[in-house]
Enzyme design. Structure first.
Site: not given
Length: 252
Positions: A67, A132
Protein backbone atom coordinates in the site's frame (compact mmCIF):
# COMPACT_ATOMS: atom_id res chain seq x y z
CA UNK A 1 -9.67 -12.49 17.50
CA UNK A 2 -13.29 -12.67 16.44
CA UNK A 3 -13.91 -12.59 12.70
CA UNK A 4 -16.28 -9.63 13.17
CA UNK A 5 -13.30 -7.50 14.20
CA UNK A 6 -11.21 -7.98 11.08
CA UNK A 7 -10.80 -4.81 9.03
CA UNK A 8 -8.72 -6.02 6.08
CA UNK A 9 -9.72 -9.68 5.65
CA UNK A 10 -12.73 -11.94 5.81
CA UNK A 11 -12.35 -15.29 7.56
CA UNK A 12 -14.47 -18.40 7.67
CA UNK A 13 -13.63 -21.80 9.09
CA UNK A 14 -15.21 -24.91 7.62
CA UNK A 15 -13.35 -27.74 9.32
CA UNK A 16 -10.71 -28.67 8.33
CA UNK A 17 -10.37 -25.64 6.00
CA UNK A 18 -9.74 -22.02 7.00
CA UNK A 19 -10.55 -19.48 4.28
CA UNK A 20 -8.85 -16.09 4.43
CA UNK A 21 -10.02 -13.49 1.91
CA UNK A 22 -8.06 -10.28 1.39
CA UNK A 23 -10.73 -7.61 1.53
CA UNK A 24 -9.51 -4.08 0.89
CA UNK A 25 -11.57 -3.19 -2.20
CA UNK A 26 -11.06 0.53 -1.64
CA UNK A 27 -7.28 0.03 -1.75
CA UNK A 28 -6.98 -2.47 -4.62
CA UNK A 29 -6.32 -5.26 -2.09
CA UNK A 30 -2.91 -3.83 -1.24
CA UNK A 31 -0.89 -4.87 1.80
CA UNK A 32 -0.71 -2.69 4.90
CA UNK A 33 0.54 -3.41 8.41
CA UNK A 34 -2.93 -4.31 9.66
CA UNK A 35 -3.51 -6.89 6.93
CA UNK A 36 -0.25 -8.62 7.85
CA UNK A 37 -1.11 -8.49 11.54
CA UNK A 38 -4.60 -9.91 11.01
CA UNK A 39 -3.39 -12.72 8.74
CA UNK A 40 -0.74 -13.73 11.25
CA UNK A 41 -3.37 -13.69 14.00
CA UNK A 42 -5.66 -16.01 12.03
CA UNK A 43 -2.86 -18.45 11.25
CA UNK A 44 -1.86 -18.55 14.92
CA UNK A 45 -5.47 -19.15 15.88
CA UNK A 46 -6.17 -21.97 13.42
CA UNK A 47 -2.81 -23.61 12.69
CA UNK A 48 -3.43 -26.42 15.18
CA UNK A 49 -6.98 -27.17 14.00
CA UNK A 50 -6.93 -26.46 10.25
CA UNK A 51 -5.29 -28.85 7.83
CA UNK A 52 -5.81 -26.47 4.89
CA UNK A 53 -5.51 -22.67 4.63
CA UNK A 54 -7.00 -21.03 1.53
CA UNK A 55 -6.00 -17.48 0.58
CA UNK A 56 -8.22 -15.66 -1.88
CA UNK A 57 -8.77 -12.11 -3.03
CA UNK A 58 -11.46 -10.34 -4.99
CA UNK A 59 -12.60 -11.37 -8.49
CA UNK A 60 -10.63 -8.52 -10.12
CA UNK A 61 -7.56 -8.48 -7.91
CA UNK A 62 -5.95 -11.08 -5.69
CA UNK A 63 -3.42 -8.73 -4.09
CA UNK A 64 -1.66 -5.77 -5.70
CA UNK A 65 1.35 -5.47 -3.42
CA UNK A 66 2.37 -2.82 -0.91
CA UNK A 67 0.00 0.00 0.00
CA UNK A 68 2.01 2.97 -1.29
CA UNK A 69 -0.44 5.44 0.24
CA UNK A 70 0.24 4.00 3.69
CA UNK A 71 3.98 4.29 3.04
CA UNK A 72 3.72 7.96 2.05
CA UNK A 73 1.21 8.93 4.73
CA UNK A 74 3.57 7.54 7.36
CA UNK A 75 6.63 9.23 5.81
CA UNK A 76 7.96 5.83 4.87
CA UNK A 77 7.84 4.70 8.49
CA UNK A 78 5.83 1.49 8.46
CA UNK A 79 6.64 -1.62 10.45
CA UNK A 80 9.00 -2.83 7.77
CA UNK A 81 9.23 -6.09 5.86
CA UNK A 82 9.94 -8.51 8.70
CA UNK A 83 6.31 -9.26 9.72
CA UNK A 84 5.36 -9.83 6.08
CA UNK A 85 8.32 -12.15 5.56
CA UNK A 86 7.29 -14.02 8.71
CA UNK A 87 3.76 -14.34 7.34
CA UNK A 88 5.07 -15.86 4.11
CA UNK A 89 7.33 -18.16 6.12
CA UNK A 90 4.30 -19.34 8.07
CA UNK A 91 2.40 -20.08 4.84
CA UNK A 92 5.38 -21.92 3.39
CA UNK A 93 6.43 -23.87 6.49
CA UNK A 94 3.42 -23.95 8.82
CA UNK A 95 1.68 -27.20 9.88
CA UNK A 96 -1.00 -27.02 7.20
CA UNK A 97 -1.42 -27.06 3.42
CA UNK A 98 -1.55 -23.49 2.11
CA UNK A 99 -3.45 -22.76 -1.09
CA UNK A 100 -3.53 -19.49 -3.03
CA UNK A 101 -6.65 -19.11 -5.16
CA UNK A 102 -5.89 -16.33 -7.64
CA UNK A 103 -8.39 -14.38 -9.69
CA UNK A 104 -7.44 -11.16 -11.47
CA UNK A 105 -4.23 -9.32 -10.70
CA UNK A 106 -1.42 -10.53 -8.45
CA UNK A 107 1.40 -7.99 -8.31
CA UNK A 108 4.55 -7.39 -6.28
CA UNK A 109 3.87 -8.52 -2.71
CA UNK A 110 0.86 -10.38 -4.04
CA UNK A 111 3.36 -12.65 -5.80
CA UNK A 112 4.95 -13.24 -2.40
CA UNK A 113 1.71 -14.74 -1.11
CA UNK A 114 1.39 -16.86 -4.25
CA UNK A 115 4.97 -18.15 -4.18
CA UNK A 116 4.81 -18.92 -0.45
CA UNK A 117 1.81 -21.24 -0.76
CA UNK A 118 2.07 -24.99 -1.25
CA UNK A 119 -0.51 -25.06 -4.04
CA UNK A 120 -1.61 -22.30 -6.43
CA UNK A 121 -4.95 -22.48 -8.22
CA UNK A 122 -6.20 -19.80 -10.61
CA UNK A 123 -8.93 -18.95 -13.05
CA UNK A 124 -8.32 -17.72 -16.58
CA UNK A 125 -8.42 -14.03 -15.54
CA UNK A 126 -5.33 -14.35 -13.35
CA UNK A 127 -2.21 -12.40 -14.26
CA UNK A 128 1.07 -12.05 -12.41
CA UNK A 129 3.62 -9.23 -12.26
CA UNK A 130 6.51 -7.74 -10.31
CA UNK A 131 6.46 -3.96 -10.75
CA UNK A 132 9.02 -2.96 -8.12
CA UNK A 133 11.92 -2.02 -10.39
CA UNK A 134 9.73 0.58 -12.13
CA UNK A 135 10.08 2.64 -8.94
CA UNK A 136 13.68 1.73 -8.17
CA UNK A 137 12.54 -0.84 -5.62
CA UNK A 138 13.31 -4.56 -5.40
CA UNK A 139 11.09 -7.60 -4.80
CA UNK A 140 13.68 -8.52 -2.17
CA UNK A 141 11.45 -10.44 0.23
CA UNK A 142 9.53 -12.09 -2.60
CA UNK A 143 12.59 -13.53 -4.31
CA UNK A 144 13.53 -16.37 -1.90
CA UNK A 145 10.00 -17.76 -2.21
CA UNK A 146 9.74 -17.14 -5.95
CA UNK A 147 13.14 -18.65 -6.80
CA UNK A 148 12.24 -21.72 -4.76
CA UNK A 149 9.06 -22.09 -6.76
CA UNK A 150 9.98 -21.30 -10.38
CA UNK A 151 13.79 -21.15 -10.46
CA UNK A 152 16.33 -18.36 -10.71
CA UNK A 153 16.04 -17.39 -14.37
CA UNK A 154 12.25 -17.25 -14.60
CA UNK A 155 12.12 -15.22 -11.38
CA UNK A 156 14.75 -12.90 -12.83
CA UNK A 157 12.82 -12.47 -16.10
CA UNK A 158 9.59 -11.66 -14.27
CA UNK A 159 11.46 -9.11 -12.13
CA UNK A 160 13.33 -7.39 -14.95
CA UNK A 161 10.46 -7.19 -17.44
CA UNK A 162 7.99 -5.79 -14.84
CA UNK A 163 5.01 -6.59 -17.07
CA UNK A 164 2.12 -8.95 -16.30
CA UNK A 165 2.22 -12.51 -17.56
CA UNK A 166 -1.05 -14.34 -18.24
CA UNK A 167 -2.13 -17.42 -16.37
CA UNK A 168 -1.10 -19.87 -19.11
CA UNK A 169 2.47 -18.54 -18.97
CA UNK A 170 2.50 -18.65 -15.17
CA UNK A 171 1.30 -22.26 -15.37
CA UNK A 172 4.03 -23.18 -17.85
CA UNK A 173 6.62 -21.68 -15.48
CA UNK A 174 5.26 -23.58 -12.48
CA UNK A 175 3.99 -20.52 -10.60
CA UNK A 176 0.43 -21.84 -11.01
CA UNK A 177 -0.29 -25.53 -10.44
CA UNK A 178 -3.74 -25.70 -12.03
CA UNK A 179 -6.14 -23.26 -13.70
CA UNK A 180 -9.50 -23.33 -15.39
CA UNK A 181 -12.22 -20.99 -16.61
CA UNK A 182 -14.20 -21.82 -13.49
CA UNK A 183 -11.70 -21.56 -10.68
CA UNK A 184 -14.31 -22.15 -7.98
CA UNK A 185 -14.99 -25.64 -9.26
CA UNK A 186 -11.28 -26.36 -9.50
CA UNK A 187 -10.74 -25.23 -5.91
CA UNK A 188 -13.56 -27.45 -4.66
CA UNK A 189 -12.15 -30.54 -6.38
CA UNK A 190 -8.74 -29.91 -4.82
CA UNK A 191 -10.24 -29.44 -1.35
CA UNK A 192 -12.25 -32.63 -1.66
CA UNK A 193 -9.06 -34.57 -2.31
CA UNK A 194 -6.89 -32.79 0.25
CA UNK A 195 -9.41 -33.46 3.04
CA UNK A 196 -8.24 -37.09 3.04
CA UNK A 197 -4.83 -36.10 4.41
CA UNK A 198 -4.26 -36.38 8.15
CA UNK A 199 -3.03 -33.48 10.24
CA UNK A 200 -0.08 -35.48 11.53
CA UNK A 201 0.92 -36.50 8.02
CA UNK A 202 0.86 -32.87 6.89
CA UNK A 203 2.89 -31.74 9.91
CA UNK A 204 5.59 -34.32 9.22
CA UNK A 205 5.65 -33.50 5.51
CA UNK A 206 6.01 -29.77 6.09
CA UNK A 207 8.78 -30.38 8.62
CA UNK A 208 10.68 -32.41 6.04
CA UNK A 209 10.25 -29.74 3.36
CA UNK A 210 11.44 -27.04 5.74
CA UNK A 211 14.58 -29.07 6.38
CA UNK A 212 15.20 -29.46 2.65
CA UNK A 213 14.68 -25.77 1.84
CA UNK A 214 14.78 -23.45 4.85
CA UNK A 215 13.56 -20.04 3.70
CA UNK A 216 14.46 -18.47 7.04
CA UNK A 217 18.12 -18.53 5.99
CA UNK A 218 17.39 -15.84 3.37
CA UNK A 219 15.42 -13.62 5.72
CA UNK A 220 18.08 -11.20 6.94
CA UNK A 221 19.52 -10.61 3.46
CA UNK A 222 16.08 -9.99 1.96
CA UNK A 223 15.00 -7.63 4.74
CA UNK A 224 18.18 -5.55 4.53
CA UNK A 225 17.79 -5.18 0.76
CA UNK A 226 14.16 -4.13 1.23
CA UNK A 227 15.04 -1.53 3.88
CA UNK A 228 17.76 -0.08 1.67
CA UNK A 229 15.48 0.67 -1.26
CA UNK A 230 12.69 2.03 0.94
CA UNK A 231 15.12 4.42 2.66
CA UNK A 232 16.22 5.88 -0.69
CA UNK A 233 14.81 9.41 -0.96
CA UNK A 234 14.50 9.27 -4.75
CA UNK A 235 12.49 6.05 -4.56
CA UNK A 236 10.15 7.56 -1.97
CA UNK A 237 9.70 10.60 -4.23
CA UNK A 238 8.76 8.32 -7.14
CA UNK A 239 6.23 6.55 -4.95
CA UNK A 240 4.75 9.81 -3.66
CA UNK A 241 4.39 11.17 -7.19
CA UNK A 242 2.66 7.98 -8.31
CA UNK A 243 0.25 8.10 -5.34
CA UNK A 244 -0.63 11.74 -5.99
CA UNK A 245 -0.78 11.75 -9.80
CA UNK A 246 -0.99 8.11 -10.97
CA UNK A 247 2.06 8.76 -13.18
CA UNK A 248 4.94 6.33 -13.47
CA UNK A 249 8.47 7.76 -13.06
CA UNK A 250 9.09 8.12 -16.81
CA UNK A 251 5.74 9.80 -17.50
CA UNK A 252 5.26 13.58 -17.60
Amino acid sequence: MDSMNYDTIKVRFQSPVCFIQFFRPQANNTINDLLVEECLSVLSQYEDTATIIVLEGLPEVFCFGADFEATINNNGKVKGPEPLYDLWLKLAQGPFISIAYVRGKANAGGIGFVAACDIVIADETAQFSLSELLFGLLPACVMPFLVRRIGFQKAQYLTLMTRPVPVHQAHAWGLVDAYDATGDTLLRTHLLRLRYLSKQGIVRYKHLMRSLYDLSQSKSLAIEANKEVFSDTENLQRIERYVKTGLFPWEH
